[in-house]
Design an enzyme around this catalytic site. Structure first.
Site, PDB file in Angstrom:
ATOM      1  N   ASP A  89     -14.578 -57.393  11.805  1.00 44.10           N
ATOM      2  CA  ASP A  89     -13.271 -57.638  12.413  1.00 44.10           C
ATOM      3  C   ASP A  89     -13.090 -56.780  13.666  1.00 44.10           C
ATOM      4  O   ASP A  89     -13.171 -55.544  13.619  1.00 44.10           O
ATOM      5  CB  ASP A  89     -12.160 -57.330  11.408  1.00 44.10           C
ATOM      6  CG  ASP A  89     -10.793 -57.733  11.918  1.00 44.10           C
ATOM      7  OD1 ASP A  89     -10.385 -58.868  11.632  1.00 44.10           O
ATOM      8  OD2 ASP A  89     -10.148 -56.927  12.610  1.00 44.10           O
ATOM      9  N   ILE A  90     -12.826 -57.428  14.796  1.00 46.47           N
ATOM     10  CA  ILE A  90     -12.712 -56.718  16.071  1.00 46.47           C
ATOM     11  C   ILE A  90     -11.513 -55.773  16.065  1.00 46.47           C
ATOM     12  O   ILE A  90     -11.574 -54.665  16.615  1.00 46.47           O
ATOM     13  CB  ILE A  90     -12.603 -57.730  17.230  1.00 46.47           C
ATOM     14  CG1 ILE A  90     -13.915 -58.510  17.353  1.00 46.47           C
ATOM     15  CG2 ILE A  90     -12.290 -57.022  18.544  1.00 46.47           C
ATOM     16  CD1 ILE A  90     -13.873 -59.641  18.353  1.00 46.47           C
TER      17      ILE A  90
END
Length: 286
Positions: A241-242
């Site tokens: 997840d960025i």
């Protein structure tokens, strides 16, 4: 009307703050109210949840459930808002870790779920590889175009409805062709009986992963988010997840985003509450 008292801490104002990021949610932060679309038996109803207590002594009043099975309605709302999971132990755990300051800022913030696990799976697919603002816009178009309304509150389109759509129907809303295929494909999996969403509640995280990962368009990120916000599992941390990568970069003052190895090292002390760590880190940069 039903009155609910639960163990604190539980900060409903922070709950409403996060729910307000999604334009589909009908809420009033000043009145501390949110309207929740749920299905009880065959009835689609809107339950109004209003906070009347404090973070340390939480209390809620529920309206709109008089005409249905109240116990079932309250159980659904209890699961959505995680009223049965005391947060004091979570808070105490993070007090001993690098997340102490962030945890204090978000003390009493529960892992509030999407209003139905099927909705969550649809939203996860729509949100893949999009910035949060456009992801919410696209989801809103999808729901308002093909869903239904009760008392001004939107319900997601049913699997039966989505299974009848064409790729062109969704392309008109700015879906990519591939994403449109994924959404329609999952709806058909449900309608044709190959995917039992309700049955996933009783399966382990690994069993859910193994079942969902076989479906076209569903990857590890999607499954991990579904486990957290669809089923309420407490110990998930989506490494890809960025947003989490950026939050960790900020927390540890890194020049670059952390590597997978660094992330695994950072998160070691946060178990068995990795889902709460994920939530608080997301909140720290929202």
């Amino acid at each position: 009307m039903e009155k609910i008292n639960i163990a604190g801490p539980y900060n409903f104002d922070l709950v409403l703050d996060r729910l307000s990021l999604d334009p589909l949610h009908a809420l009033d932060k000043e009145k501390r109210v949110v309207k929740v679309p749920i299905t009880v038996g065959e009835a689609s109803i809107v339950a109004t949840v209003r906070a009347t207590g404090t973070t340390n002594e939480p209390q809620f009043i529920i309206d709109g459930i008089d005409m249905v099975d109240k116990e079932q309605a309250v159980n659904k709302l209890t699961h959505i808002f995680q009223w049965n999971n005391p947060l004091e132990e979570v808070h105490s755990h993070f007090e001993q870790t690098d997340l102490k300051d962030i945890s204090n800022q978000h003390r009493g913030t529960p892992l509030v779920l999407d209003f139905h696990p099927y909705n969550c799976l649809m939203k996860c697919i729509v949100h893949q590889q999009l910035n949060l603002s456009f992801a919410h816009t696209l989801t809103e178009r999808f729901v308002k175009t093909f869903g239904s309304q009760v008392d001004g509150v939107y319900f997601y389109p049913t699997p039966e409805k989505v299974a009848t759509l064409t790729v062109e129907d969704l392309r008109a809303l700015q879906f990519s062709g591939r994403k449109a295929e994924y959404v329609i494909g999952i709806a058909k999996e449900v309608v044709e009986g190959r995917l039992d969403i309700e049955g996933l509640y009783t399966k382990s995280d690994e069993e859910v992963l193994n079942e969902l990962i076989k479906i076209r368009g569903v990857g590890p990120w999607t499954v991990q988010n579904f486990l957290m916000f669809g089923l309420g599992r407490p110990n998930l941390f989506p490494l890809a997840d960025i947003g989490l990568q950026n939050a960790l970069k900020k927390l540890y003052n890194l020049e670059n985003k952390p590597t997978k190895e660094q992330m695994l090292q950072y998160t070691k002390d946060w178990e068995p509450y990795l889902s709460y760590a994920s939530l608080y880190l997301w909140r720290s940069i929202e």
